[in-house]
Design an enzyme around this catalytic site. Structure first.
Site, PDB file in Angstrom:
ATOM      1  N   ASN A 113     -23.241  42.305  10.388  1.00 50.97           N
ATOM      2  CA  ASN A 113     -24.522  42.845  10.856  1.00 50.97           C
ATOM      3  C   ASN A 113     -24.629  42.954  12.373  1.00 50.97           C
ATOM      4  O   ASN A 113     -25.711  43.165  12.916  1.00 50.97           O
ATOM      5  CB  ASN A 113     -25.669  41.995  10.311  1.00 50.97           C
ATOM      6  CG  ASN A 113     -25.622  41.904   8.802  1.00 50.97           C
ATOM      7  OD1 ASN A 113     -25.324  40.839   8.262  1.00 50.97           O
ATOM      8  ND2 ASN A 113     -25.863  43.004   8.111  1.00 50.97           N
ATOM      9  N   ILE A 146     -27.494  44.663  16.825  1.00 53.99           N
ATOM     10  CA  ILE A 146     -27.802  43.807  15.674  1.00 53.99           C
ATOM     11  C   ILE A 146     -28.607  44.591  14.644  1.00 53.99           C
ATOM     12  O   ILE A 146     -29.571  45.271  14.991  1.00 53.99           O
ATOM     13  CB  ILE A 146     -28.633  42.578  16.115  1.00 53.99           C
ATOM     14  CG1 ILE A 146     -27.926  41.817  17.235  1.00 53.99           C
ATOM     15  CG2 ILE A 146     -28.924  41.658  14.935  1.00 53.99           C
ATOM     16  CD1 ILE A 146     -28.809  40.808  17.946  1.00 53.99           C
ATOM     17  N   CYS A 147     -28.216  44.465  13.381  1.00 51.81           N
ATOM     18  CA  CYS A 147     -28.974  45.059  12.287  1.00 51.81           C
ATOM     19  C   CYS A 147     -29.832  43.957  11.665  1.00 51.81           C
ATOM     20  O   CYS A 147     -29.326  43.113  10.920  1.00 51.81           O
ATOM     21  CB  CYS A 147     -28.032  45.679  11.245  1.00 51.81           C
ATOM     22  SG  CYS A 147     -28.909  46.485   9.899  1.00 51.81           S
ATOM     23  N   LEU A 148     -31.113  43.939  12.023  1.00 56.54           N
ATOM     24  CA  LEU A 148     -32.037  42.916  11.528  1.00 56.54           C
ATOM     25  C   LEU A 148     -33.408  43.553  11.396  1.00 56.54           C
ATOM     26  O   LEU A 148     -33.921  44.123  12.368  1.00 56.54           O
ATOM     27  CB  LEU A 148     -32.064  41.728  12.508  1.00 56.54           C
ATOM     28  CG  LEU A 148     -32.907  40.522  12.111  1.00 56.54           C
ATOM     29  CD1 LEU A 148     -32.375  39.860  10.838  1.00 56.54           C
ATOM     30  CD2 LEU A 148     -32.964  39.506  13.250  1.00 56.54           C
ATOM     31  N   ASP A 163     -25.979  45.973   4.129  1.00 58.84           N
ATOM     32  CA  ASP A 163     -26.786  46.673   5.142  1.00 58.84           C
ATOM     33  C   ASP A 163     -26.126  46.423   6.501  1.00 58.84           C
ATOM     34  O   ASP A 163     -26.691  45.796   7.379  1.00 58.84           O
ATOM     35  CB  ASP A 163     -28.223  46.137   5.127  1.00 58.84           C
ATOM     36  CG  ASP A 163     -29.132  46.922   6.086  1.00 58.84           C
ATOM     37  OD1 ASP A 163     -28.811  48.085   6.412  1.00 58.84           O
ATOM     38  OD2 ASP A 163     -30.150  46.347   6.521  1.00 58.84           O
TER      39      ASP A 163
END
Length: 202
Positions: A83, A91-93, A124
């Site tokens: 992520n 960052i994928c959050l 994701d």
């Protein structure tokens, strides 16, 4: 609006400094050049993960519309995680995007990023290459993540065999970071990594 954001940031930095939870989780927050719009975050790698023992630095840019819009945060310390981009540190959050709420604070965001290190979301991903390795070869993923933590975040566990392979490529003139990324991507298969490097950089 900027005054609201500045006051809020000052309060949040004090909150992080006083909070026992963040102290125990090795989380720090500080202003850069005394400007509330730019901060440096620091999180410790969670125990029982490949990031244990590492210290990860984060760049935090706060908009003037904070807390009504989320801060922009990325890893400055390189990390091997599904992520997080292994190239840019993006960052994928969800709480940094569409799930942001004004009630959230930088403390809760840093704790969430730290929790993400312990519980990746490979379906994701921010980095498709890392996510593929995470799903298809968990042991290789873990060994690679430990290696990156050792090299970039001061982690305690070097993977000697991996260091040797990086050295082999640097000795024939390959940039160290290019060598490490290629080897990590191709499961530390030195022949495949070498082929890929020389197809891109003939």
């Amino acid at each position: 609006m900027a005054n609201i954001a500045a006051q809020r940031i000052r309060r949040e930095i004090k909150e992080v400094m006083k909070n026992e939870e963040t102290a125990g989780a090795s989380i720090k927050l500080e202003l850069i050049d005394n400007r509330w719009t730019e901060l440096k975050g620091e999180i410790g790698g969670p125990p029982d993960t490949p990031y244990q023992g590492g210290t990860f630095i984060l760049e935090i840019k706060v908009p003037e519309t904070y807390p009504f819009n989320p801060p922009k945060i990325r890893f400055l310390t390189k990390i091997w995680h599904p992520n997080v981009s292994s190239v840019t540190g993006a960052i994928c959050l969800d709480i940094l995007k569409d799930q942001w709420a004004a009630a959230l604070t930088l403390r809760t965001v840093l704790l969430s990023i730290q929790a993400l290190l312990a519980a990746a979301e490979p379906n994701d991903p921010q980095d498709a290459v890392v996510a593929k390795q995470y799903r298809e070869d968990p042991h290789m993923f873990e060994m690679t993540a430990i290696h990156w933590t050792n090299v970039y975040a001061g982690g305690p566990t070097p993977v000697f065999e991996f260091n040797q392979k990086v050295r082999v490529l640097t000795e024939i003139g390959v940039n160290e970071q290019v060598a490490r990324v290629a080897l990590s991507t191709y499961h530390w298969d030195i022949e495949r990594a070498t082929e890929e490097i020389f197809s891109i950089y003939p």
